[in-house]
Write an enzyme that holds these catalytic residues in place. Structure first.
Site, PDB file in Angstrom:
ATOM      1  N   GLU A  75      -8.588 -11.954  -6.938  1.00 27.43           N
ATOM      2  CA  GLU A  75      -8.461 -12.629  -5.643  1.00 27.43           C
ATOM      3  C   GLU A  75      -9.498 -13.744  -5.547  1.00 27.43           C
ATOM      4  O   GLU A  75     -10.697 -13.525  -5.765  1.00 27.43           O
ATOM      5  CB  GLU A  75      -8.653 -11.627  -4.496  1.00 27.43           C
TER       6      GLU A  75
ATOM      7  N   ASP B 200     -14.876 -11.861   4.292  1.00 25.53           N
ATOM      8  CA  ASP B 200     -13.704 -12.202   3.477  1.00 25.53           C
ATOM      9  C   ASP B 200     -12.666 -12.863   4.389  1.00 25.53           C
ATOM     10  O   ASP B 200     -12.031 -12.214   5.206  1.00 25.53           O
ATOM     11  CB  ASP B 200     -13.168 -10.880   2.888  1.00 25.53           C
TER      12      ASP B 200
ATOM     13  N   GLU C  48      -8.705  -4.603  -8.686  1.00 33.63           N
ATOM     14  CA  GLU C  48      -8.936  -5.830  -7.888  1.00 33.63           C
ATOM     15  C   GLU C  48     -10.414  -5.862  -7.506  1.00 33.63           C
ATOM     16  O   GLU C  48     -10.809  -5.282  -6.503  1.00 33.63           O
ATOM     17  CB  GLU C  48      -8.041  -5.826  -6.639  1.00 33.63           C
TER      18      GLU C  48
ATOM     19  N   ASP D 157      -2.822 -13.468  -0.780  1.00 37.06           N
ATOM     20  CA  ASP D 157      -3.437 -12.521   0.162  1.00 37.06           C
ATOM     21  C   ASP D 157      -4.108 -13.351   1.251  1.00 37.06           C
ATOM     22  O   ASP D 157      -5.320 -13.564   1.239  1.00 37.06           O
ATOM     23  CB  ASP D 157      -4.438 -11.616  -0.566  1.00 37.06           C
TER      24      ASP D 157
ATOM     25  N   ASP E  69       2.295   1.631   3.337  1.00 33.19           N
ATOM     26  CA  ASP E  69       3.240   0.609   3.824  1.00 33.19           C
ATOM     27  C   ASP E  69       4.655   1.096   3.533  1.00 33.19           C
ATOM     28  O   ASP E  69       5.586   0.840   4.291  1.00 33.19           O
ATOM     29  CB  ASP E  69       3.050  -0.731   3.084  1.00 33.19           C
TER      30      ASP E  69
ATOM     31  N   HIS F  37     -12.612 -13.066  -3.344  1.00 33.65           N
ATOM     32  CA  HIS F  37     -13.523 -12.062  -3.884  1.00 33.65           C
ATOM     33  C   HIS F  37     -14.435 -12.676  -4.948  1.00 33.65           C
ATOM     34  O   HIS F  37     -15.618 -12.345  -5.038  1.00 33.65           O
ATOM     35  CB  HIS F  37     -12.745 -10.889  -4.492  1.00 33.65           C
TER      36      HIS F  37
ATOM     37  N   ASP G  43      -9.831 -14.833   3.729  1.00 33.16           N
ATOM     38  CA  ASP G  43      -8.389 -14.880   3.416  1.00 33.16           C
ATOM     39  C   ASP G  43      -7.713 -16.113   4.023  1.00 33.16           C
ATOM     40  O   ASP G  43      -6.640 -16.020   4.637  1.00 33.16           O
ATOM     41  CB  ASP G  43      -7.678 -13.587   3.883  1.00 33.16           C
TER      42      ASP G  43
ATOM     43  N   HIS H  95       0.880  -1.158   0.000  1.00 29.76           N
ATOM     44  CA  HIS H  95       0.000   0.000   0.000  1.00 29.76           C
ATOM     45  C   HIS H  95       0.928   1.222   0.000  1.00 29.76           C
ATOM     46  O   HIS H  95       2.072   1.127   0.473  1.00 29.76           O
ATOM     47  CB  HIS H  95      -0.880   0.041   1.260  1.00 29.76           C
TER      48      HIS H  95
END
Ligand code: GLO
Ligand code: MG
Length: 347
Positions: free
Chosen positions: A210, A248, A174, A283, A52, A213, A250, A49
Protein backbone atom coordinates in the site's frame (compact mmCIF):
# COMPACT_ATOMS: atom_id res chain seq x y z
CA UNK A 1 -6.43 4.32 -22.66
CA UNK A 2 -4.72 1.14 -21.56
CA UNK A 3 -7.20 -1.65 -21.04
CA UNK A 4 -5.21 -4.54 -19.65
CA UNK A 5 -5.10 -3.53 -15.99
CA UNK A 6 -7.84 -4.95 -13.78
CA UNK A 7 -9.06 -2.90 -10.85
CA UNK A 8 -10.41 -3.84 -7.44
CA UNK A 9 -11.48 -2.30 -4.16
CA UNK A 10 -13.13 -3.42 -0.94
CA UNK A 11 -16.63 -2.62 0.32
CA UNK A 12 -15.00 -0.62 3.15
CA UNK A 13 -13.86 1.93 0.54
CA UNK A 14 -17.45 3.12 0.25
CA UNK A 15 -18.20 4.28 3.75
CA UNK A 16 -20.17 6.61 5.96
CA UNK A 17 -17.36 9.04 6.73
CA UNK A 18 -16.82 8.32 10.44
CA UNK A 19 -13.41 9.19 11.86
CA UNK A 20 -11.94 8.90 15.40
CA UNK A 21 -13.49 12.30 16.19
CA UNK A 22 -17.00 11.88 14.93
CA UNK A 23 -19.66 9.51 13.65
CA UNK A 24 -20.73 8.77 10.10
CA UNK A 25 -22.14 11.59 7.99
CA UNK A 26 -23.55 9.60 5.08
CA UNK A 27 -26.17 6.83 4.95
CA UNK A 28 -24.90 3.24 4.77
CA UNK A 29 -25.16 1.28 1.56
CA UNK A 30 -25.90 -2.42 1.77
CA UNK A 31 -23.36 -4.87 0.41
CA UNK A 32 -25.66 -5.62 -2.54
CA UNK A 33 -25.94 -1.90 -3.34
CA UNK A 34 -22.16 -1.56 -3.22
CA UNK A 35 -21.70 -4.55 -5.54
CA UNK A 36 -23.94 -2.95 -8.11
CA UNK A 37 -21.59 0.06 -8.22
CA UNK A 38 -18.43 -1.88 -9.09
CA UNK A 39 -18.84 -2.27 -12.86
CA UNK A 40 -20.26 1.21 -13.20
CA UNK A 41 -17.12 2.62 -11.58
CA UNK A 42 -14.85 0.51 -13.83
CA UNK A 43 -13.94 -2.25 -11.34
CA UNK A 44 -13.99 -6.04 -11.77
CA UNK A 45 -12.51 -7.32 -8.51
CA UNK A 46 -13.89 -7.30 -4.97
CA UNK A 47 -11.58 -7.38 -1.97
CA UNK A 48 -13.09 -8.92 1.14
CA UNK A 49 -12.58 -9.02 4.83
CA UNK A 50 -13.92 -12.34 6.09
CA UNK A 51 -16.85 -10.53 7.71
CA UNK A 52 -17.59 -8.42 4.63
CA UNK A 53 -18.58 -11.75 3.08
CA UNK A 54 -20.11 -13.39 6.18
CA UNK A 55 -20.93 -10.58 8.63
CA UNK A 56 -21.91 -12.65 11.67
CA UNK A 57 -19.31 -15.37 11.23
CA UNK A 58 -18.41 -15.54 14.93
CA UNK A 59 -21.90 -16.88 15.65
CA UNK A 60 -21.88 -19.49 12.89
CA UNK A 61 -20.61 -23.02 12.41
CA UNK A 62 -17.94 -23.63 9.76
CA UNK A 63 -20.58 -25.28 7.55
CA UNK A 64 -22.93 -22.33 7.85
CA UNK A 65 -20.07 -19.91 7.08
CA UNK A 66 -19.39 -21.82 3.88
CA UNK A 67 -23.08 -21.82 2.98
CA UNK A 68 -23.32 -18.03 3.34
CA UNK A 69 -20.10 -17.51 1.40
CA UNK A 70 -21.57 -19.57 -1.45
CA UNK A 71 -24.46 -17.09 -1.61
CA UNK A 72 -22.03 -14.21 -1.90
CA UNK A 73 -20.28 -16.05 -4.73
CA UNK A 74 -23.62 -16.17 -6.55
CA UNK A 75 -24.04 -12.44 -6.08
CA UNK A 76 -20.55 -11.88 -7.54
CA UNK A 77 -21.34 -14.10 -10.51
CA UNK A 78 -24.58 -12.23 -11.16
CA UNK A 79 -22.69 -8.94 -11.30
CA UNK A 80 -19.84 -10.38 -13.41
CA UNK A 81 -17.36 -9.74 -10.58
CA UNK A 82 -14.60 -11.85 -9.05
CA UNK A 83 -13.21 -12.02 -5.53
CA UNK A 84 -9.58 -10.90 -5.37
CA UNK A 85 -8.76 -11.87 -1.80
CA UNK A 86 -10.09 -12.46 1.68
CA UNK A 87 -8.47 -10.86 4.74
CA UNK A 88 -9.24 -12.09 8.28
CA UNK A 89 -10.35 -9.01 10.23
CA UNK A 90 -8.70 -9.77 13.56
CA UNK A 91 -8.48 -6.22 14.83
CA UNK A 92 -12.12 -5.50 15.71
CA UNK A 93 -12.96 -8.49 17.89
CA UNK A 94 -12.27 -8.14 21.65
CA UNK A 95 -9.99 -11.20 21.42
CA UNK A 96 -7.78 -9.31 18.98
CA UNK A 97 -7.27 -6.40 21.36
CA UNK A 98 -3.56 -7.16 21.87
CA UNK A 99 -3.00 -8.64 18.42
CA UNK A 100 -4.25 -12.06 17.36
CA UNK A 101 -1.35 -14.24 16.28
CA UNK A 102 1.07 -12.50 18.65
CA UNK A 103 -1.30 -12.00 21.61
CA UNK A 104 0.17 -12.96 24.95
CA UNK A 105 -3.01 -14.88 25.81
CA UNK A 106 -2.91 -18.37 24.23
CA UNK A 107 -6.71 -18.46 23.95
CA UNK A 108 -6.61 -15.30 21.83
CA UNK A 109 -3.88 -16.75 19.64
CA UNK A 110 -5.92 -19.87 19.09
CA UNK A 111 -8.99 -17.81 18.20
CA UNK A 112 -6.97 -15.78 15.69
CA UNK A 113 -5.73 -18.88 13.87
CA UNK A 114 -9.17 -20.52 13.89
CA UNK A 115 -10.74 -17.37 12.50
CA UNK A 116 -8.10 -17.21 9.78
CA UNK A 117 -8.89 -20.80 8.78
CA UNK A 118 -12.52 -19.74 8.37
CA UNK A 119 -11.29 -16.88 6.14
CA UNK A 120 -9.63 -19.56 3.98
CA UNK A 121 -12.93 -21.49 3.86
CA UNK A 122 -14.63 -18.30 2.68
CA UNK A 123 -11.92 -17.68 0.07
CA UNK A 124 -12.38 -21.21 -1.26
CA UNK A 125 -16.11 -20.62 -1.66
CA UNK A 126 -15.56 -17.25 -3.30
CA UNK A 127 -13.12 -18.76 -5.78
CA UNK A 128 -9.85 -17.10 -4.74
CA UNK A 129 -6.74 -18.61 -3.19
CA UNK A 130 -5.32 -15.28 -2.02
CA UNK A 131 -5.41 -14.39 1.68
CA UNK A 132 -4.23 -10.93 2.72
CA UNK A 133 -2.79 -10.41 6.17
CA UNK A 134 -2.76 -6.80 7.27
CA UNK A 135 -1.17 -7.42 10.67
CA UNK A 136 -3.03 -4.56 12.29
CA UNK A 137 -2.44 -5.20 15.99
CA UNK A 138 0.48 -7.59 15.67
CA UNK A 139 2.88 -5.24 17.38
CA UNK A 140 3.19 -3.30 20.60
CA UNK A 141 2.06 -0.10 22.29
CA UNK A 142 4.98 -0.40 24.66
CA UNK A 143 8.06 -2.42 23.88
CA UNK A 144 8.14 -4.41 27.11
CA UNK A 145 4.65 -5.85 26.61
CA UNK A 146 5.85 -8.60 24.25
CA UNK A 147 8.97 -10.62 23.70
CA UNK A 148 9.78 -9.91 20.03
CA UNK A 149 11.42 -13.32 19.50
CA UNK A 150 8.34 -15.08 20.83
CA UNK A 151 6.07 -12.78 18.83
CA UNK A 152 7.88 -13.50 15.57
CA UNK A 153 7.80 -17.23 16.24
CA UNK A 154 4.09 -17.04 16.97
CA UNK A 155 3.54 -15.16 13.75
CA UNK A 156 5.48 -17.84 11.93
CA UNK A 157 3.47 -20.64 13.53
CA UNK A 158 0.23 -18.92 12.54
CA UNK A 159 1.27 -18.40 8.92
CA UNK A 160 2.51 -21.99 8.71
CA UNK A 161 -0.79 -23.25 10.07
CA UNK A 162 -2.65 -21.38 7.30
CA UNK A 163 -0.28 -22.72 4.63
CA UNK A 164 -0.75 -26.28 5.91
CA UNK A 165 -4.53 -26.01 6.10
CA UNK A 166 -4.89 -25.50 2.35
CA UNK A 167 -2.00 -26.45 0.08
CA UNK A 168 -3.28 -24.09 -2.64
CA UNK A 169 -3.61 -21.01 -0.47
CA UNK A 170 -1.25 -18.07 -1.04
CA UNK A 171 -0.67 -15.35 1.53
CA UNK A 172 0.10 -11.70 0.81
CA UNK A 173 1.33 -9.79 3.85
CA UNK A 174 0.32 -6.09 3.78
CA UNK A 175 3.05 -4.33 5.77
CA UNK A 176 2.31 -1.14 7.70
CA UNK A 177 4.76 0.32 10.23
CA UNK A 178 2.28 1.72 12.75
CA UNK A 179 -1.38 2.58 13.41
CA UNK A 180 -3.23 1.26 15.24
CA UNK A 181 -0.14 0.08 17.15
CA UNK A 182 2.86 2.22 18.02
CA UNK A 183 5.15 -0.31 16.34
CA UNK A 184 4.10 -3.19 14.12
CA UNK A 185 6.01 -6.40 13.51
CA UNK A 186 6.91 -6.70 9.81
CA UNK A 187 6.73 -2.92 9.23
CA UNK A 188 8.07 -2.96 5.65
CA UNK A 189 8.11 -5.01 2.47
CA UNK A 190 11.68 -6.09 3.21
CA UNK A 191 10.68 -7.43 6.62
CA UNK A 192 7.70 -9.30 5.15
CA UNK A 193 9.75 -10.89 2.38
CA UNK A 194 12.59 -11.84 4.67
CA UNK A 195 10.01 -13.36 7.03
CA UNK A 196 8.48 -15.30 4.13
CA UNK A 197 11.75 -17.22 3.69
CA UNK A 198 11.34 -18.67 7.19
CA UNK A 199 7.86 -20.05 6.52
CA UNK A 200 7.07 -23.64 5.59
CA UNK A 201 6.50 -22.70 1.94
CA UNK A 202 8.15 -19.39 0.97
CA UNK A 203 6.83 -19.66 -2.60
CA UNK A 204 3.33 -19.13 -1.24
CA UNK A 205 4.06 -16.02 0.83
CA UNK A 206 4.31 -12.62 -0.88
CA UNK A 207 3.17 -9.06 -0.30
CA UNK A 208 0.44 -6.54 -0.96
CA UNK A 209 1.99 -3.07 -1.02
CA UNK A 210 0.00 0.00 0.00
CA UNK A 211 1.36 3.40 -1.05
CA UNK A 212 0.45 5.15 2.20
CA UNK A 213 1.98 2.44 4.38
CA UNK A 214 5.29 2.70 2.56
CA UNK A 215 5.29 6.49 2.95
CA UNK A 216 4.55 6.13 6.66
CA UNK A 217 7.70 3.98 6.86
CA UNK A 218 9.68 6.78 5.18
CA UNK A 219 10.36 4.71 2.05
CA UNK A 220 9.60 5.12 -1.63
CA UNK A 221 6.49 3.25 -2.86
CA UNK A 222 7.80 2.75 -6.41
CA UNK A 223 11.07 1.24 -5.19
CA UNK A 224 9.26 -1.06 -2.76
CA UNK A 225 6.99 -2.22 -5.58
CA UNK A 226 9.98 -2.79 -7.84
CA UNK A 227 11.74 -4.77 -5.11
CA UNK A 228 8.77 -7.09 -4.63
CA UNK A 229 8.10 -7.37 -8.38
CA UNK A 230 11.72 -8.29 -9.05
CA UNK A 231 11.26 -11.22 -6.67
CA UNK A 232 7.93 -12.28 -8.20
CA UNK A 233 6.29 -11.39 -4.89
CA UNK A 234 4.03 -8.44 -5.67
CA UNK A 235 0.64 -10.09 -5.49
CA UNK A 236 -1.53 -7.01 -5.04
CA UNK A 237 -1.29 -3.29 -4.46
CA UNK A 238 -3.29 -0.78 -2.47
CA UNK A 239 -2.67 2.39 -4.40
CA UNK A 240 -3.63 5.60 -2.64
CA UNK A 241 -1.80 8.70 -1.43
CA UNK A 242 -0.57 10.26 1.75
CA UNK A 243 0.37 13.84 2.54
CA UNK A 244 3.34 13.46 4.86
CA UNK A 245 3.71 11.69 8.18
CA UNK A 246 0.21 11.81 9.63
CA UNK A 247 -2.57 9.31 10.23
CA UNK A 248 -3.10 6.88 7.35
CA UNK A 249 -5.02 9.18 5.01
CA UNK A 250 -5.96 6.87 2.12
CA UNK A 251 -6.22 9.84 -0.24
CA UNK A 252 -7.10 9.37 -3.91
CA UNK A 253 -4.19 7.94 -5.92
CA UNK A 254 -1.88 10.68 -7.17
CA UNK A 255 -3.72 13.42 -5.30
CA UNK A 256 -0.85 14.38 -2.98
CA UNK A 257 2.19 13.54 -5.09
CA UNK A 258 1.55 13.08 -8.78
CA UNK A 259 5.20 12.49 -9.60
CA UNK A 260 5.44 9.68 -7.04
CA UNK A 261 2.23 8.21 -8.49
CA UNK A 262 3.77 8.40 -11.97
CA UNK A 263 6.76 6.47 -10.67
CA UNK A 264 4.59 3.75 -9.13
CA UNK A 265 2.82 3.32 -12.46
CA UNK A 266 6.19 3.37 -14.27
CA UNK A 267 7.43 0.52 -12.08
CA UNK A 268 4.25 -1.50 -12.62
CA UNK A 269 4.72 -0.98 -16.37
CA UNK A 270 8.45 -1.78 -16.34
CA UNK A 271 7.92 -4.83 -14.16
CA UNK A 272 5.08 -6.24 -16.28
CA UNK A 273 2.54 -6.16 -13.47
CA UNK A 274 -0.51 -6.18 -15.77
CA UNK A 275 0.73 -9.38 -17.42
CA UNK A 276 0.82 -11.12 -14.04
CA UNK A 277 -2.98 -10.89 -14.04
CA UNK A 278 -2.90 -9.38 -10.55
CA UNK A 279 -5.35 -6.63 -9.64
CA UNK A 280 -4.63 -2.95 -9.18
CA UNK A 281 -6.36 -2.41 -5.86
CA UNK A 282 -7.29 1.05 -4.66
CA UNK A 283 -7.48 1.46 -0.90
CA UNK A 284 -8.89 4.98 -0.92
CA UNK A 285 -11.35 6.75 1.37
CA UNK A 286 -13.93 9.37 0.46
CA UNK A 287 -13.39 12.61 2.33
CA UNK A 288 -15.71 13.13 5.27
CA UNK A 289 -17.01 16.27 3.57
CA UNK A 290 -18.17 14.36 0.50
CA UNK A 291 -21.94 14.37 -0.10
CA UNK A 292 -23.60 10.92 -0.33
CA UNK A 293 -24.28 11.13 -4.06
CA UNK A 294 -20.59 11.84 -4.76
CA UNK A 295 -19.04 9.49 -2.22
CA UNK A 296 -17.70 7.06 -4.84
CA UNK A 297 -15.84 9.65 -6.92
CA UNK A 298 -12.55 8.90 -5.12
CA UNK A 299 -12.62 5.38 -6.60
CA UNK A 300 -13.41 6.38 -10.17
CA UNK A 301 -10.97 9.29 -9.94
CA UNK A 302 -8.13 7.12 -8.62
CA UNK A 303 -8.68 4.65 -11.45
CA UNK A 304 -8.77 7.46 -14.01
CA UNK A 305 -5.57 9.00 -12.63
CA UNK A 306 -3.91 5.57 -12.80
CA UNK A 307 -4.91 5.03 -16.43
CA UNK A 308 -3.87 8.54 -17.44
CA UNK A 309 -0.50 7.95 -15.81
CA UNK A 310 -0.16 4.68 -17.77
CA UNK A 311 -0.54 6.82 -20.89
CA UNK A 312 2.04 9.27 -19.55
CA UNK A 313 4.51 6.47 -18.92
CA UNK A 314 3.93 4.94 -22.35
CA UNK A 315 4.19 8.21 -24.24
CA UNK A 316 7.27 9.59 -22.54
CA UNK A 317 9.88 9.65 -25.33
CA UNK A 318 12.27 6.78 -24.67
CA UNK A 319 14.94 8.21 -26.97
CA UNK A 320 15.00 11.40 -24.96
CA UNK A 321 15.23 9.43 -21.74
CA UNK A 322 18.12 7.36 -23.15
CA UNK A 323 19.89 10.47 -24.39
CA UNK A 324 19.58 12.26 -21.02
CA UNK A 325 20.84 9.18 -19.21
CA UNK A 326 23.75 8.76 -21.63
CA UNK A 327 24.68 12.43 -21.19
CA UNK A 328 24.18 12.16 -17.45
CA UNK A 329 21.93 15.18 -17.84
CA UNK A 330 19.43 14.48 -15.11
CA UNK A 331 18.26 18.11 -14.94
CA UNK A 332 17.05 17.76 -18.52
CA UNK A 333 15.44 14.40 -17.75
CA UNK A 334 13.67 15.83 -14.71
CA UNK A 335 12.39 18.86 -16.60
CA UNK A 336 11.16 16.65 -19.42
CA UNK A 337 9.26 14.46 -16.96
CA UNK A 338 7.68 17.46 -15.27
CA UNK A 339 6.72 19.08 -18.58
CA UNK A 340 5.24 15.76 -19.69
CA UNK A 341 3.18 15.51 -16.51
CA UNK A 342 2.04 19.11 -17.01
CA UNK A 343 0.88 18.31 -20.53
CA UNK A 344 3.56 20.48 -22.14
CA UNK A 345 5.83 19.41 -24.99
CA UNK A 346 8.85 17.73 -23.38
CA UNK A 347 11.46 19.76 -25.21
C1 GLO B 1 -5.31 -0.23 6.85
C2 GLO B 1 -5.23 -1.20 5.77
C3 GLO B 1 -6.54 -1.92 5.55
C4 GLO B 1 -6.32 -3.20 4.79
C5 GLO B 1 -7.56 -4.03 4.68
C6 GLO B 1 -7.33 -5.31 3.93
O1 GLO B 1 -4.46 0.57 7.08
O2 GLO B 1 -4.81 -0.57 4.60
O3 GLO B 1 -7.45 -1.11 4.89
O4 GLO B 1 -5.83 -2.92 3.52
O5 GLO B 1 -8.01 -4.31 5.95
O6 GLO B 1 -6.56 -6.17 4.65
MG1 MG C 1 -4.64 -1.35 2.67
Amino acid sequence: MAAEYRFSFGPWNIHEGADPFGPGVRPSLSFAEKLRLYKRLGFDGVQFHDDDAVPNLEQLSPAEIRRQAKEIKKMLDDEGLVAEFVAPRLWEDPRGIDGGYTANDPACRQWAVERSLRAIDIAQELGTNLIVLWLAREGTYIRESKNPFEALNRLLQAVNRLLEYDPTVTIAIEPKPNEPMDQAYLPTVGHALAFSTRTGDPARVGVLIETAHVLLAGLDPSDEMAFALSMGKLWSVHLNDQNGLKFDEDKAFGSANLRAAFNQVRVLELGGYAATGRFVGLDVKAMRTQKPEAATRHLANSREIFLRLVEKVRTFPKDLEAQCVANRDYEALEMAIIRHLMGLPVA
